[in-house]
Design a protein around this motif. Structure first.
Motif, short mmCIF file in Angstrom:
data_model
loop_
_atom_site.label_atom_id
_atom_site.label_comp_id
_atom_site.label_asym_id
_atom_site.label_seq_id
_atom_site.Cartn_x
_atom_site.Cartn_y
_atom_site.Cartn_z
N THR A 70 0.81 -1.19 -0.19
CA THR A 70 0.08 0.05 0.53
C THR A 70 1.35 0.73 0.33
O THR A 70 2.07 1.10 0.16
CB THR A 70 -1.18 -0.02 1.02
N THR A 71 0.22 1.79 -0.46
CA THR A 71 1.16 3.89 -0.09
C THR A 71 1.51 4.33 1.12
O THR A 71 2.44 4.84 1.19
CB THR A 71 0.20 4.80 -1.14
N GLU A 72 0.20 3.52 2.07
CA GLU A 72 0.69 4.44 3.74
C GLU A 72 2.24 3.12 3.59
O GLU A 72 2.98 4.17 4.53
CB GLU A 72 -0.30 4.11 4.25
N VAL A 73 2.12 2.16 3.26
CA VAL A 73 4.00 1.21 4.02
C VAL A 73 4.50 1.76 3.18
O VAL A 73 5.63 1.84 4.28
CB VAL A 73 3.30 -0.09 3.69
N ALA A 74 4.69 1.97 1.95
CA ALA A 74 5.59 2.57 1.20
C ALA A 74 5.89 3.76 2.26
O ALA A 74 7.19 4.32 1.67
CB ALA A 74 5.44 3.10 -0.09
N ARG A 75 5.20 4.63 2.66
CA ARG A 75 5.75 6.27 2.96
C ARG A 75 5.99 5.93 4.37
O ARG A 75 7.07 6.45 4.49
CB ARG A 75 3.90 6.94 2.93
#
Length: 438
Positions: A70-75
């Motif tokens: 997910t984008t959040e985990v990547a962030r």
């Protein structure tokens, strides 16, 4: 692991310290918490533990970032990786060739934080200036820019080569040191491009945020003299507007960044417009700057009008409802209005304000809804909206009295050339850093 669970409790500091002391053994469990969006542990707490552990967390973090679902985990992983305590920046430089764009961008971000210490890794960063991913290219430019003038020789060498990196190198040179960072070949190339574009440039609406002066003359040398400006350099109108916007909005620790230069337009429908922060305002303490601005605007408009017959100053903000105008004739201010200081007005409303409502005047009088039943309030609201006069704004006044910069277009008559000129502050400093639109 119980210690990881304790990161969500009141004893999180003790748990953090013990996990850091465990080193590599704690990386897996803490990283799992970091990547779990449902975990009660604040991700920033887990991130700090991994950053303090340092080197042992590097490869696991890289793997998690590359595989993030997910984008959040990547962030989260990217932010943690960028602040990891690693003794050798070469570990990040090696990641610039990683197959995952996210990892390459994060590695460049970590190198950016090294600032002047990034010098040994400049060649590696230069290698991704033509990266297929735009975010990686942008972060590499920022990392090279962080090295400042240490990067100039390398960037100039890239400019003399071939390939897509040449454009990125030119932009980065401008961001490092402005005109001064370009070598003679690039200065000539930029000057030629300005001349080519200026020859066929049509006026275009400007983004307005800040204040500007309007003087009813086509005598640009006289305007430059009146403002104490020197060394005018011919530019496109787009470049001039870009410089003003950057100087006003950009954050910089460079001395006099806001007040080194001024954009002076060609004559637009017979009016010359002047955009730039008044040095006295830029030098004032933040608590005094608004008062100094009002005093300076009044004094300058009065002096300009004594020389040119009339002079206006307009102000507008793109971030809130602030607007202001100052109108002077024959050496005297006849009208001054500031929406945020309505008690500090000068003169009666100007005829150009006729039919308009001043911004500080409430749109809905207190008695507007007296006696109106609850079910009729919405209709009463719409009725009042239909009958309210338009709100006065600097651009409205400018359109009625001189030239509205936000409404420039092919219909605007142009005489002369746009220039960027130096204030006394600019004469004493190097050129202003920052790439500008031409």
């Amino acid at each position: 692991m119980e210690l990881v669970e304790d990161l969500a409790g009141e004893d999180r500091q003790r748990a953090s310290d013990r996990l850091v002391a465990m080193g590599e053994a704690a990386v897996g469990p803490v990283l799992a918490v970091l990547c779990d969006e449902r975990s009660p542990v604040e991700w920033s707490t887990a991130a700090l533990v991994l950053q303090r552990i340092g080197e042992p967390a590097l490869e696991p973090l890289v793997g998690a970032l590359a595989a993030a679902a997910t984008t959040e985990v990547a962030r989260r992983c990217s932010s943690t990786l960028g602040g990891l305590r690693v003794a050798d920046g070469g570990r990040f430089a090696a990641l610039l060739s990683h197959p995952a764009p996210r990892v390459r961008e994060s590695a460049a971000s970590a190198l950016q934080d090294l600032r002047a210490d990034v010098e040994p890794y400049l060649p590696a960063l230069a290698g991704v200036l033509d990266d297929p991913d735009e975010a990686v290219r942008r972060r590499a430019r920022l990392a090279i820019e962080a090295a400042g003038w240490l990067a100039v020789p390398m960037l100039r060498e890239i400019r003399r080569g071939t390939g897509r990196r040449r454009t990125a190198a030119l932009t980065t040179l401008a961001d490092v040191g402005g005109w001064d960072a370009l070598d003679e070949a690039d200065r000539r190339a930029v000057a030629r491009l300005i001349e080519i574009k200026a020859a066929r440039e049509a006026p275009a609406p400007m983004h307005l945020c800040g204040s500007w002066f309007a003087v009813p003359t086509a005598d640009q040398p006289a305007v430059l003299d009146a403002f104490g400006l020197a060394e005018p350099r011919a530019v496109t109108m787009r470049l001039g507007g870009s410089a003003w916007t950057r100087d006003h909005h950009g954050w910089s620790s460079v001395p006099h960044a806001e007040c080194r230069r001024t954009y002076v337009t060609p004559a637009l429908d017979g009016w010359t417009l002047v955009f730039g922060k008044i040095p006295a305002v830029a030098h004032a303490a933040p608590a005094d700057s608004e008062t100094v601005w009002r005093d300076e605007v009044r004094a300058r408009c009065a002096a300009l009008s004594a020389r040119f017959g009339a002079a206006h100053c307009y102000g507008a903000s793109c971030g809130d409802g602030w607007t202001a105008w100052c109108l002077a004739e024959d050496g005297e201010v006849i009208r001054f209005y500031d929406a945020f200081e309505p008690g500090d007005q000068t003169g009666e409303p100007h005829p150009a304000e006729a039919g308009l409502r001043l911004p500080h005047i409430s749109a809905f009088p207190m008695e507007a809804f007296e006696g109106v039943p609850r079910e009729g309030i919405a209709e009463r609201f719409r009725e009042i909206q239909r009958t309210l006069p338009a709100q006065a704004h600097a651009t409205t006044l400018a359109a009625r009295l001189s030239v509205d910069p936000s409404a420039l277009g092919p219909h605007t008559t142009v005489a002369g050339r746009a220039v960027l000129a130096l204030t006394p502050c600019g004469l004493a400093e190097p050129s202003t850093p920052g790439a500008l639109a031409i």
